[in-house]
Design an enzyme around this catalytic site. Structure first.
Site, mmCIF file in Angstrom:
data_model
loop_
_atom_site.group_PDB
_atom_site.id
_atom_site.type_symbol
_atom_site.label_atom_id
_atom_site.label_comp_id
_atom_site.label_asym_id
_atom_site.label_seq_id
_atom_site.Cartn_x
_atom_site.Cartn_y
_atom_site.Cartn_z
ATOM 1 N NE ARG A 292 -3.707 -2.397 2.173
ATOM 2 C CZ ARG A 292 -4.723 -2.689 2.984
ATOM 3 N NH1 ARG A 292 -5.059 -1.842 3.948
ATOM 4 N NH2 ARG A 292 -5.398 -3.813 2.822
ATOM 5 N NE ARG A 307 -1.786 5.218 8.665
ATOM 6 C CZ ARG A 307 -3.064 4.878 8.457
ATOM 7 N NH1 ARG A 307 -3.417 4.406 7.283
ATOM 8 N NH2 ARG A 307 -3.957 5.031 9.402
ATOM 9 C CD GLU A 391 -9.420 -0.627 10.304
ATOM 10 O OE1 GLU A 391 -9.589 0.608 10.374
ATOM 11 O OE2 GLU A 391 -9.484 -1.272 9.250
ATOM 12 C CB SER A 394 -11.768 -4.250 7.775
ATOM 13 O OG SER A 394 -12.794 -3.402 7.353
ATOM 14 N NE ARG A 436 -2.430 -1.587 11.266
ATOM 15 C CZ ARG A 436 -3.327 -0.751 10.747
ATOM 16 N NH1 ARG A 436 -4.628 -0.911 11.014
ATOM 17 N NH2 ARG A 436 -2.947 0.240 9.981
#
Length: 469
Positions: A292, A307, A391, A394, A436
Site C-alpha cells: 500500500r 502503518r 484497527e 475489517s 500490525r
RNA sequence: GGAGAGGUGGCAGAGCGGUUGAAUGCGCCGGAUUCGAAAUCCGGUAUGGCCUUCGGGUCAUCGGGGGUUCGAAUCCCCCCCUCUCCGCCA
C-alpha cells in the site's frame, strides 16, 4: 458495479447512498448519458437489422455477378458493373449512417463507463449514518481474564507499559533504520524472534481457517492486471493507493499492479465464470504480501509497525448465492471466526459498526475489529501512553457489487441446471494482518522485566519457545 | 529472450470472404421404447444488451482491440494467452 436497471428505476436510492457515503457522483449525468446512449444504440440497431437483411438478400446475388464480371467484356461488363453498383448502393448508405452513430457513441462511452464504475453501493438501512470513523458505533468489547478496561495498564499489570517500538528495539525484533535505508519511509526489517513471531501468527491463522473452519487455503498472485483491480472494486477509486508496475512503456501489452490485499487474488479467481450453485459457498483463505502506497496518509502513524507499505495478511473471502439472509449469516460467521481467533490469543478487542461515511464504495455494511494497543493513545503525566484501540480487522459485506464487476455468476439448479444465471454475493474479512497484529501481542504480553511471553497458541509454531527476551 | 504451431459453443473438433450463432461427435435436458436400466430413436441445449402488446422481435459476441469490405469466424495490423523446441533460471 451497481445494477444499471435498478439505478434507472430507483435513482434516489443511489443518490442517497452516495450522499451518505460522502462519495460525490453525478447520478443525473449518468442517467442522461444512459438514456441518450440507449437511444443511439437502438437507432443503430435498427439500421444494422436492415443491413443484415440486405446482406442476406444480396449476398447470393453479388457473388455470381462478381464472377461474371471478371469474364465479361464490353457492354456486358458495363451492364454487370451497373447492376452490382445498384445492389451495393443501399447497404453502403446504411454503413455510413451506422459509422456516424458509432462515432457519437464513442464520445460519451468513457465518461459513461467511469461514472457507472464510481457509483457506490448504497449502504444498508441499518448502517448508522455518519461522516467519519468518529461516528462509528461500538457494538461490544471483549477482554481476557485479568484485563479490566476501566483500569490503566499499570493498575491491571502492576507496571508501566512499553510501546511495541520500545519492545522491538530492546528485544531486537525489528530493525527500522535498515528498513528505511533499503526501501524508504514506512519500511522495516523483521529480525530473529520478530520474524518468527510474525510467521507463527500467519501460519496459525491459516491453519485455524483451514482446519477448524473449512476454508480452502490458496496462494494467489499479488501482481495483477488492471482488470482484477477494477473487477474487485479497488479501481478506479483506489488507484492512488496501489503500486503500479509500468510494463507498457517497456513494450509489454499491459501494466501490472501490486495488490493491497489477498482479496484481489481470491475474488479474481472466478472472474468471468459461471459457477455451479452446488459449489457455493466458496470459502477461501490466503496469506499474501500486501502493498500500500499510503498516499494521503503522510505524517500519520509514521513510527512503528502500524502503518507500513508492505505487510503480510491472512484474508478470508466467501462467495455465496445471491440471498441477503445467507450473506448476512456469513458476515456474522466470518466475524465469529475472528473473535474466536483473537480470544484464543487472549487479545482484548472491540467490534465497531462502521458508519456510512467510513464504508468505502463497495460495501453495504462493514464491521471493524480493533485490538487494544497499550502503547498507543494520549500520554499520561509521566509521558507513558494510556492505550487505545487500533484497527486490526475489517469485515465487509458487498452483496453482488463486486461479482457484478467481476462478472462472476452462478447457475441455479446445480450441474446442468436450467436456471438462469445470477451474480454471486461476496464477503471478505481479515484473519490476521502482521506485523500490525504483533503490536497488541507484544504490548499485551509484555512482562515487568521487559520480556514478552509468547501466546500459548503460537508456541507450537515457535518450537515451543515460551518467552522472548 | 529466440524459432515454430495454435486459440471456434460445457468439452472435442470442422469451417478459412457471401442467407454461419456457427457442421459433426461427446456431454447435458426432455420425450419415446423398457418391469426398470443400458443400448437405440426423436426433440432441445450459449451469454449479454436493447425493445416488447410478454407471443416474441432485434443487435452484439468464434482470445482482446483496431482496420479492409456492400458483407469477416474467415483477409490485414497490434496485443494477450497456450503448446513444442532452443537459451536462461529460483
Amino acid at each position: 458495479m451497481i445494477d444499471l436497471k435498478d439505478l434507472r428505476e430507483n435513482p434516489d436510492r443511489y443518490r442517497t447512498g452516495a450522499q451518505r457515503k460522502q462519495v460525490p457522483v453525478d447520478i443525473d449525468r449518468l442517467l442522461e448519458l444512459d438514456s441518450s446512449r440507449r437511444e443511439t444504440l437502438s437507432e443503430q440497431e435498427t439500421l444494422r437489422a436492415e443491413q443484415n437483411r440486405l446482406a442476406k438478400e444480396t449476398g447470393p446475388k453479388i457473388g455470381p455477378l462478381m464472377g461474371q464480371l471478371k469474364k465479361a467484356e464490353g457492354a456486358d461488363k458495363d451492364r454487370l458493373q451497373a447492376e452490382i453498383d445498384a445492389i451495393k448502393a443501399a447497404p453502403a448508405a446504411l454503413k455510413e449512417k451506422i459509422q456516424s452513430l458509432e462515432g457519437t457513441l464513442k464520445v460519451s462511452e468513457d465518461e459513461f463507463r467511469s461514472l457507472l464504475l464510481s457509483v457506490p453501493l448504497p449502504p444498508d438501512e441499518d448502517v448508522p449514518v455518519g461522516k467519519t470513523a468518529d461516528d462509528n458505533v461500538e457494538l461490544r468489547r471483549w477482554a481476557p481474564a485479568g484485563w479490566d478496561y476501566d483500569k490503566s495498564f499499570e493498575e491491571n499489570k502492576g507496571f508501566k507499559p512499553k510501546t511495541h517500538i520500545e519492545l522491538c528495539d530492546s528485544l531486537g525484533l525489528v530493525d527500522f533504520p535498515r528498513g528505511v535505508k533499503l526501501a524508504g519511509t514506512r519500511s522495516y526489517v523483521l529480525t530473529g524472534m520478530g520474524m518468527r513471531l510474525h510467521q507463527a501468527v500467519l501460519r496459525y491463522a491459516i491453519d485455524y481457517m483451514s482446519d477448524t473452519n473449512g476454508f480452502t487455503p490458496m496462494s494467489v498472485p499479488v501482481v495483477v492486471k488492471e482488470e482484477a483491480m477494477v473487477g474487485t472494486g479497488f479501481f478506479p477509486g483506489g488507484r492512488e493507493q496501489a503500486y503500479h508496475v509500468d510494463e507498457v512503456s517497456r513494450g509489454s501489452g499491459h501494466d501490472l499492479f501490486l495488490t493491497g490485499t489477498g482479496e484481489v487474488g481470491l475474488m479474481g479467481l472466478h472472474q468471468d465464470e459461471i459457477l455451479d450453485e452446488d459449489d457455493l459457498p466458496k470459502q477461501y483463505v490466503t496469506v499474501s504480501t500486501c502493498f500500500r502506497r499510503e498516499a494521503g496518509a503522510a505524517g500519520k502513524d509514521t513510527a512503528g509497525l502500524y502503518r507500513i507499505h508492505q505487510f503480510d495478511k491472512v484474508e478470508q473471502v466467501v462467495i455465496c448465492p445471491s440471498d441477503e439472509t445467507v450473506s448476512r449469516e456469513w458476515h456474522r460467521r466470518m466475524i465469529g471466526f475472528v473473535e474466536t481467533f483473537l480470544q484464543s490469543l487472549a487479545l482484548p478487542y472491540r467490534l465497531l459498526q462502521c458508519c456510512t461515511g467510513d464504508l468505502g464504495v463497495k460495501n453495504a455494511d462493514m464491521i471493524d475489529l480493533e485490538c487494544w494497543m497499550p502503547g498507543r493513545g494520549e500520554p499520561d503525566a509521566d509521558g507513558v501512553p494510556t492505550g487505545e484501540f487500533g484497527e486490526t480487522h475489517s469485515a465487509s459485506r458487498l452483496y453482488d457489487y463486486q461479482c457484478r464487476r467481476l462478472n462472476m455468476r452462478y447457475r441455479a439448479g446445480g450441474e446442468g441446471g436450467q436456471g438462469t444465471t445470477t451474480f454471486c454475493h461476496s464477503l471478505n474479512n481479515t484473519v490476521a494482518a502482521s506485523p500490525r497484529i504483533l503490536i497488541p501481542i507484544l504490548e499485551n504480553y509484555q512482562n515487568a522485566d521487559g520480556s514478552v511471553t509468547v501466546p500459548e497458541v503460537l508456541r507450537p509454531y515457535m518450537n515451543g519457545i515460551e518467552t522472548i527476551g
